[in-house]
Design an enzyme around this catalytic site. Sequence first.
Site, PDB file in Angstrom:
ATOM      1  N   LYS A  52       0.810  -1.194   0.000  1.00 47.03           N
ATOM      2  CA  LYS A  52       0.000   0.000   0.000  1.00 47.03           C
ATOM      3  C   LYS A  52       0.858   1.264   0.000  1.00 47.03           C
ATOM      4  O   LYS A  52       0.395   2.354  -0.315  1.00 47.03           O
ATOM      5  CB  LYS A  52      -0.903   0.026   1.247  1.00 47.03           C
ATOM      6  CG  LYS A  52      -1.818  -1.139   1.375  1.00 47.03           C
ATOM      7  CD  LYS A  52      -2.557  -1.069   2.746  1.00 47.03           C
ATOM      8  CE  LYS A  52      -3.275  -2.370   3.007  1.00 47.03           C
ATOM      9  NZ  LYS A  52      -3.684  -2.503   4.412  1.00 47.03           N
ATOM     10  N   GLY A  53       2.098   1.094   0.424  1.00 48.17           N
ATOM     11  CA  GLY A  53       2.935   2.266   0.716  1.00 48.17           C
ATOM     12  C   GLY A  53       3.077   3.270  -0.412  1.00 48.17           C
ATOM     13  O   GLY A  53       3.238   4.459  -0.161  1.00 48.17           O
ATOM     14  N   GLU A 108       8.112   2.291  -5.974  1.00 52.28           N
ATOM     15  CA  GLU A 108       8.170   1.864  -4.572  1.00 52.28           C
ATOM     16  C   GLU A 108       8.248   3.085  -3.663  1.00 52.28           C
ATOM     17  O   GLU A 108       8.878   4.085  -4.020  1.00 52.28           O
ATOM     18  CB  GLU A 108       9.414   0.999  -4.334  1.00 52.28           C
ATOM     19  CG  GLU A 108       9.170  -0.481  -4.361  1.00 52.28           C
ATOM     20  CD  GLU A 108       8.432  -1.029  -3.133  1.00 52.28           C
ATOM     21  OE1 GLU A 108       7.725  -0.266  -2.451  1.00 52.28           O
ATOM     22  OE2 GLU A 108       8.560  -2.227  -2.877  1.00 52.28           O
ATOM     23  N   ASP A 109       7.643   2.970  -2.495  1.00 49.52           N
ATOM     24  CA  ASP A 109       7.787   4.053  -1.518  1.00 49.52           C
ATOM     25  C   ASP A 109       9.134   3.972  -0.822  1.00 49.52           C
ATOM     26  O   ASP A 109       9.800   4.975  -0.627  1.00 49.52           O
ATOM     27  CB  ASP A 109       6.638   4.016  -0.496  1.00 49.52           C
ATOM     28  CG  ASP A 109       6.467   2.646   0.130  1.00 49.52           C
ATOM     29  OD1 ASP A 109       6.672   1.649  -0.572  1.00 49.52           O
ATOM     30  OD2 ASP A 109       6.139   2.561   1.320  1.00 49.52           O
ATOM     31  N   ASP A 112      14.179  -0.895   1.679  1.00 49.93           N
ATOM     32  CA  ASP A 112      14.816  -1.031   2.994  1.00 49.93           C
ATOM     33  C   ASP A 112      15.897  -2.111   2.879  1.00 49.93           C
ATOM     34  O   ASP A 112      17.042  -1.814   2.552  1.00 49.93           O
ATOM     35  CB  ASP A 112      13.721  -1.374   4.015  1.00 49.93           C
ATOM     36  CG  ASP A 112      14.224  -1.338   5.438  1.00 49.93           C
ATOM     37  OD1 ASP A 112      15.446  -1.397   5.637  1.00 49.93           O
ATOM     38  OD2 ASP A 112      13.401  -1.260   6.370  1.00 49.93           O
ATOM     39  N   VAL A 162      10.617   4.660   9.522  1.00 51.51           N
ATOM     40  CA  VAL A 162       9.902   5.906   9.227  1.00 51.51           C
ATOM     41  C   VAL A 162       8.456   5.623   8.821  1.00 51.51           C
ATOM     42  O   VAL A 162       8.127   4.532   8.334  1.00 51.51           O
ATOM     43  CB  VAL A 162      10.596   6.721   8.103  1.00 51.51           C
ATOM     44  CG1 VAL A 162      11.935   7.263   8.566  1.00 51.51           C
ATOM     45  CG2 VAL A 162      10.746   5.904   6.822  1.00 51.51           C
ATOM     46  N   ASP A 168       3.523   3.122   6.799  1.00 52.09           N
ATOM     47  CA  ASP A 168       2.758   2.903   8.029  1.00 52.09           C
ATOM     48  C   ASP A 168       3.578   2.282   9.151  1.00 52.09           C
ATOM     49  O   ASP A 168       4.654   1.738   8.924  1.00 52.09           O
ATOM     50  CB  ASP A 168       1.599   1.930   7.755  1.00 52.09           C
ATOM     51  CG  ASP A 168       2.101   0.485   7.604  1.00 52.09           C
ATOM     52  OD1 ASP A 168       3.048   0.265   6.816  1.00 52.09           O
ATOM     53  OD2 ASP A 168       1.585  -0.407   8.307  1.00 52.09           O
ATOM     54  N   ARG A 174      -0.116   6.500   7.613  1.00 54.34           N
ATOM     55  CA  ARG A 174       0.100   6.610   6.164  1.00 54.34           C
ATOM     56  C   ARG A 174      -0.305   7.992   5.662  1.00 54.34           C
ATOM     57  O   ARG A 174       0.199   8.464   4.642  1.00 54.34           O
ATOM     58  CB  ARG A 174      -0.716   5.558   5.409  1.00 54.34           C
ATOM     59  CG  ARG A 174      -0.275   4.116   5.633  1.00 54.34           C
ATOM     60  CD  ARG A 174      -0.961   3.206   4.627  1.00 54.34           C
ATOM     61  NE  ARG A 174      -0.917   1.801   5.012  1.00 54.34           N
ATOM     62  CZ  ARG A 174       0.070   0.967   4.714  1.00 54.34           C
ATOM     63  NH1 ARG A 174       1.103   1.388   4.041  1.00 54.34           N
ATOM     64  NH2 ARG A 174       0.026  -0.297   5.080  1.00 54.34           N
TER      65      ARG A 174
HETATM   66  C1  PRP Z   1       7.209  -1.956   2.591  1.00 58.63           C
HETATM   67  C2  PRP Z   1       7.525  -1.049   1.410  1.00 58.63           C
HETATM   68  C3  PRP Z   1       8.278  -1.934   0.469  1.00 58.63           C
HETATM   69  C4  PRP Z   1       8.962  -2.916   1.398  1.00 58.63           C
HETATM   70  C5  PRP Z   1      10.396  -2.531   1.553  1.00 58.63           C
HETATM   71  O1  PRP Z   1       6.033  -2.639   2.320  1.00 58.63           O
HETATM   72  O2  PRP Z   1       6.366  -0.524   0.832  1.00 58.63           O
HETATM   73  O3  PRP Z   1       7.409  -2.603  -0.417  1.00 58.63           O
HETATM   74  O4  PRP Z   1       8.316  -2.834   2.678  1.00 58.63           O
HETATM   75  O5  PRP Z   1      11.051  -3.419   2.424  1.00 58.63           O
HETATM   76  P1  PRP Z   1      12.320  -4.278   1.987  1.00 58.63           P
HETATM   77  O6  PRP Z   1      13.188  -3.428   1.100  1.00 58.63           O
HETATM   78  O7  PRP Z   1      13.007  -4.575   3.305  1.00 58.63           O
HETATM   79  O8  PRP Z   1      11.835  -5.517   1.317  1.00 58.63           O
HETATM   80  P2  PRP Z   1       5.207  -3.429   3.435  1.00 58.63           P
HETATM   81  O9  PRP Z   1       5.499  -4.899   3.309  1.00 58.63           O
HETATM   82  O10 PRP Z   1       5.463  -2.801   4.781  1.00 58.63           O
HETATM   83  O11 PRP Z   1       3.722  -3.215   2.972  1.00 58.63           O
HETATM   84  P3  PRP Z   1       2.859  -1.859   2.850  1.00 58.63           P
HETATM   85  O12 PRP Z   1       3.457  -1.062   1.714  1.00 58.63           O
HETATM   86  O13 PRP Z   1       1.497  -2.347   2.559  1.00 58.63           O
HETATM   87  O14 PRP Z   1       2.966  -1.120   4.168  1.00 58.63           O
END
Ligand code: PRP
Length: 191
Positions: A52-53, A108-109, A112, A162, A168, A174
């Site tokens: 969703k990010g 991508e948001d 990480d 963050v 989130d 969000r």
């Molecule tokens: C978050 C973000 C990326 C991912 C990054 O998504 O949106 O897709 O984590 O993490 P990584 O580089 O360690 O793989 P999340 O799984 O939290 O889902 P969301 O976007 O629905 O909050």
Amino acid sequence: MAELASIPTVHRDAIAEVLIEPERLQTRVTELAAEVDADYAGRDVLLVGVLKGAFLVMADLTRQLQVDSQVDFMACSSYGSSTSSSGVVRILKDLDTNIEGRHVLLVEDIVDSGLTLDYLVRNLRARHPASLEVLALLSKPDPARERPDIRYHGFEIPDVFVVGYGLDYAERYRNLPYIATLRPEVYEHQR
Ligand code: PRP
């Protein structure tokens, strides 16, 4: 600290520090849109947002673009704790669109660990798009890990958890218009 007025009342006690103010976010998204416009001039681009990010960066980015563009979304879950991912990725919602022969820009948001992006890039490449590039609003430095190339890059942030502008913690925050860290008590209350 951002003006209190811009923080939804329910979140006012939760924010520790604002790392990226709304104006900087908007300016950077505008710059990225200009880069995308220049690179995709005369081509049709399919933006793939990762839910969703990425919903807010998708909304702001697409409204700035001048090139012919369409949008689609994927949702995936990576198993792990609420503040870090394990790298085991599962697709929860796949694309509606066949991307074979399309110019695809994955949005991508945050990158990480990079494990989600790595998985998605491999998955999408296997569908034979004409081209596949990545836009990531935020990324954390991780020199130890080899990551797929991020062609359009918003901000590098420190290795801290963050929230805001789509990101989130336990599905909250969000809607904050900036990127911020949370006070430690917020995590303690969730335990
Ligand atoms: C978050 C973000 C990326 C991912 C990054 O998504 O949106 O897709 O984590 O993490 P990584 O580089 O360690 O793989 P999340 O799984 O939290 O889902 P969301 O976007 O629905 O909050």
